[in-house]
Structures are given as C-alpha cells and as structure tokens.
Design an enzyme around this catalytic site. Structure first.
Site, PDB file in Angstrom:
ATOM      1  N   ASP A 133       0.825  -1.215   0.000  1.00  0.00           N
ATOM      2  CA  ASP A 133       0.000   0.000   0.000  1.00  0.00           C
ATOM      3  C   ASP A 133       0.860   1.266   0.000  1.00  0.00           C
ATOM      4  O   ASP A 133       0.371   2.351   0.343  1.00  0.00           O
ATOM      5  CB  ASP A 133      -0.910   0.025   1.236  1.00  0.00           C
ATOM      6  CG  ASP A 133      -2.279  -0.583   0.956  1.00  0.00           C
ATOM      7  OD1 ASP A 133      -2.486  -1.068  -0.176  1.00  0.00           O
ATOM      8  OD2 ASP A 133      -3.138  -0.579   1.858  1.00  0.00           O
ATOM      9  N   ASP A 286      -7.684  -7.233  13.610  1.00  0.00           N
ATOM     10  CA  ASP A 286      -7.266  -8.566  14.048  1.00  0.00           C
ATOM     11  C   ASP A 286      -8.121  -9.072  15.207  1.00  0.00           C
ATOM     12  O   ASP A 286      -8.582 -10.214  15.210  1.00  0.00           O
ATOM     13  CB  ASP A 286      -5.781  -8.557  14.429  1.00  0.00           C
ATOM     14  CG  ASP A 286      -5.380  -7.326  15.236  1.00  0.00           C
ATOM     15  OD1 ASP A 286      -6.277  -6.630  15.753  1.00  0.00           O
ATOM     16  OD2 ASP A 286      -4.173  -7.053  15.349  1.00  0.00           O
TER      17      ASP A 286
END
Length: 529
Positions: A133, A286
């Site tokens: 990214d 997460d």
C-alpha cells in the site's frame, strides 16, 4: 491625594469582599459537594482496582498451573510433523498463503520478504503475497524489484497493489483474498513488514490445524530484535512479556480464545471466511476477526515457544501512535459487539462472560481508567481534601500485588520495575484518552498511522545522518498534556511535603518527573556507543 487613597482603599475593600465571598462559597460547598464527589470517585476507582486485582490474580493462578504441570499445546492437542506421501509426494501438504501487508516500509521490506521466501515448505504448496500500500513511488519500485528478485529464484511470490488505501491493513488483506489463486489455499499465515519468521515456522504451526479440525488459529510469540536499544524499548518488552506469557497463555489454556495479534499467526481459511473475513470498522481488525471467529465456536492455540522476530517502536511518537490504535480500537469494538456477544447462541454463557467482562471490560477499559484516574488524578487530589482518606490497601497492597503479577512474564527485567511503573502511568494518560475516544466514537476513532520501523537503521553507527535526524525529531517535540499533568503532580507533591500528612510526595514527585521527561521529549532517543 486623598481621592487616590480613598479609591485604593475602596478597591482593597472590594477585593477583600470578593475573597471573603469566594471563601464562604467554598466552605459551604466543600463538604456537601467537593468532598462527597471526590469520595465517590475514589470508591469507584478502588472498586475497579479490586476488580483488576482479582483478574490478575486469576490469571496468575492459571499460569502457575500451566507452568507447574507443563501444559504445552502439543500435549492438549494432537501434533505430528507433516511428511510427504509416497504416492502424492508434496501434494499431501496443505496449500498455504503467506500475506505480508506493508506501507512505505523502506527499512524492513527486505527482511520480511526474505524471511517469508525462506520458509521451509514445498515450493509448489505455498504462495507469498506481498500487499503493498506504499504511497511513495520509490519505495513501491524497490518492493516490486525485491519480489521479482525472489521470483527469479523460483519462489511463488505475488506482488499486489491497489489504487487506494481504503480500510488500511484490513482493506489490503481483504483485497488480497480476492485473487483467484487464494481459492487454492486452505491456510493463511500473516506477517507484518517487520516480522521475520524462522524457516520452520509453518512446519511447527500448520500441524495443529491439520490434525485438529476444531482449531481456527495458531498464534506465535513475538521476539524483539531491538529490546535492548533504549530504556523505552526495554519497558515495552516488559509489557509484552506479561501479554504473551500470561494473557495469551491463559486465554489459550482456559478458554481456547485470545485476541489475534494481527501478525505471526496462521488462520484456517474456512474459519476466516466463515467469520466474515476482514472488516475495517475499527483500528483492531485482528481482534475483530478473532472475536467473530470465537463466537462461531472456533478454538485458538497460542504456542509460546514458537517465536517470530520483530521490532519495537524506538521513538515515542511511533509508540504513542501505536498505543492510541491499540487502546481506541478495542474500546470501539466492545461498543459495537457487546450485544452481539451477549445474544450469541453458539458459545457457552461462561465464554460470553469471559469475553464481555474479562477480555474487554477489565483489560481494555478498567485497566486504563484505574491506572490514570486513580493514581494520577484522584489520589493526588485527596491531598487537598484531608476528609477523604485513601485506605492503605488501595495505595500499597493492591498496587503492589498487581505490579508483582504484571511482571511475571519479565522476571529478568525486575531491576527496571520502578521505571516501568512510572512510564506505564504516563502512557495511561494516552491510553485512557484513546479508550474514551473509541468508547464514545469521537473524531479520531478510526485514525490509523503506520508504526515507524527502523530495521537496519538500528545498526547505524553514531554520528550518521539517520541517527541525527531521529534524535532531532524526537528531542524537539514538546507534549503539552504530559507537561500539564506533570505540573499538577508537582504541585500536589510540593503541597503534601509542605502541609500534608499522607507522605505521598515521594511517589508524586517521581511521577511528576516522569511526565516531565516524556513531556520534553527525552524518551525514545537511543544512544549508540
């Protein structure tokens, strides 16, 4: 002259009158309002402190049981090394996807990509997926070149980019799952850009998933290459020691659930997909995934002796940004999922209680509130209100017990415990602020700043341009909030020393000094010999 004297006298009388009036109001409101309010806040904080102590004690008892009876996951679950079949050959190994999300990771991209490409696993049964990214074209070109270099060696590596950073890490991982070759994989390992797994990582983790169909996640422990870099990294290592040695171990042993650390773990692909995949609604994608998978009945395994090298933030700015994300995200996730957890029909009442009370409320909410509000605001305020007495168990016994239980995972760093306490109290200011932002979903709730990594720059010799630039940037930063709290504690300490009877001034002056050290930017600057 008489007119001037008369005017001055009138002003003095008026000032005296105002002072007397303010004093009268203070005396009238002090006992029914100020004293009662402070006493109420103190009792609430003490109750929360006791809840935190009970939680720490419970985990201490469980971890003592684990260590005493050597309850390793290999004994609890079936584990056998995988071997090639005579007929199928390497095709008997499951297909594994290794994802490495990164963004402008100039200093560490080679380390993580190299470590992933050196994993001991059949070359035709693994995909290495680099999710880049990066917004810097130069870094992007370097990462792509590194991927091509490994591809030329026969490694099955894929370089994937997207045209935006929507969803940050969660968005990158989600996009990575959309590629056609991913459908061939039954397991996915995830490593952040600064993580360097050992070659046998998959050989030690995948068997848990292959031989135990109820297991959805295998989590490894983090090991830090720069733990000795400076005092701040040493204290971070102490905190992580408790997190892994106690929190993750207890969650794995007693509940088969813990928060996924976002990296250095392997997911069963079906568990990840069944849970709804990656979501970017919070900054802890997460933990979000782990809670959803846990509510579907999947079990998690933490393997303490399976370690993956990584890097701790060496600058205070990087560490503070990281802690903001890790404190804001869980509180925000708690807000979003509390009712979903409570009404879930797939897991037991005990597991739902553990998730809501222990995992979220005590560890992600109470721990921050108690540390800052009680020890840095309320107890110092009682110095000015002698009617409010703090019981000895609230200032000595409970804090001491919690501290002893907290350093169970970092026994070799016992000599740093005083520094660690003072530093953790300073950080509790930011964690409490971030927790409130997440709980009430205010403006910075989804703020995501990539944690700065230094990689090989850590080895830079003294006097190099990189080190000078780092020292200048950290040293010039002034943190107003820390300085404000430091002044408050300094005044409280001085007042207690001069007029008080509590003898809190030793702690207050030391804590004030810690806030000043951080406030003036003298933390996180590492010095090379």
């Amino acid at each position: 002259m008489d007119a001037i004297f008369s005017s001055s006298q009138a002003l003095l009388n008026a000032h005296s009158g105002i002072t007397n009036h303010v004093g009268f109001i203070w005396q009238q409101t002090r006992t029914p309002l100020v004293v009662q309010f402070l006493r109420l806040i103190l009792y609430v904080c003490l109750a929360l402190s006791f809840m935190l102590f009970v939680e720490r004690l419970y985990m201490g008892i469980v971890i003592a049981f684990v260590k005493l009876f050597r309850r390793k996951p290999e004994k609890k679950y079936k584990w056998e090394p995988l071997k090639g079949d005579l007929e199928l050959g390497n095709y008997s190994y499951p297909m594994v996807l290794v994802q490495i999300p990164m963004c402008n990771e100039k200093e560490v991209y080679q380390l993580s990509i190299g470590a992933a490409c050196n994993l001991s696993w059949p070359a035709n049964r693994i995909f290495i997926q680099v999710l880049d990214d990066s917004t810097d074209p130069t870094i992007k070109a370097l990462v792509e070149q590194e991927c091509r270099r490994w591809a030329s060696k026969g490694v099955n590596i894929k370089y994937e980019i997207r045209d935006n950073r929507k969803g940050y890490k969660a968005g990158a991982l989600r996009e990575g799952m959309k590629h056609s070759y991913v459908k061939l994989c039954s397991h996915v390992a995830i490593f952040d850009a600064d993580f360097q797994p050992e070659p046998d990582f998959l050989e030690r983790s995948i068997p848990f998933l292959v031989h135990n169909p109820e297991i959805g996640l295998v989590q490894a422990r983090w090991e830090f290459v720069n733990a000795e870099e400076c005092l701040m990294t040493k204290m971070q290592e102490m905190s992580f020691g408790y997190h892994f040695t106690v929190e993750q171990e207890v969650g794995s042993t007693a509940h088969a659930f813990f928060g996924f650390n976002g990296t250095a773990g392997v997911w069963r692909m079906s568990a990840l997909i069944e849970a709804g995949g990656w979501k970017d609604r919070t900054t802890v994608e997460d933990m979000d995934l782990a809670v959803r998978a846990g509510l579907n009945g999947w079990k998690f395994v933490y393997v303490d002796d399976l370690k993956v090298k990584s890097e701790l933030p060496s600058t205070f700015r990087a560490y503070r940004n990281q802690q903001h994300r890790w404190s804001c995200g869980p509180a925000n996730l708690f807000r979003k999922m509390a009712m979903e957890i409570a009404t879930n029909k797939k897991v037991s009442v005990w597991k739902k209680f553990y998730l809501i009370y222990s995992f979220f409320f005590v560890r992600k909410i109470i721990a921050h509130v108690v540390t800052f509000i009680l020890y840095c605001v309320v107890i110092p305020a009682t110095i000015f209100i002698p009617e409010v007495q703090v019981p000895r168990w609230g200032t000595i016994y409970i804090p001491t017990a919690i501290t002893v239980l907290n350093i169970l995972g970092s026994a070799r760093s016992m000599q740093l415990v005083v520094y660690w306490i003072l530093f953790e109290n300073v950080m509790s200011l930011h964690r409490t602020k971030a927790m409130l932002i997440g709980l009430f979903e205010s403006e910075r709730v989804n703020e995501w700043i990539v944690t700065e990594k230094l990689g090989d720059a850590l080895k830079t010799k003294k006097g190099s341009k990189a080190l000078k630039r780092l020292q200048f940037r950290v040293g010039e930063r002034v943190h107003v909030l820390e300085l404000f709290v430091g002044l408050y504690l300094l005044f409280c300490g001085w007042y207690d020393y001069s007029f008080g009877r509590n003898k809190f001034y030793v702690y207050l002056l030391l804590q004030a000094m810690a806030f000043f050290v951080v406030g003036f930017g003298y933390v996180g600057v590492f010095v090379h010999e």
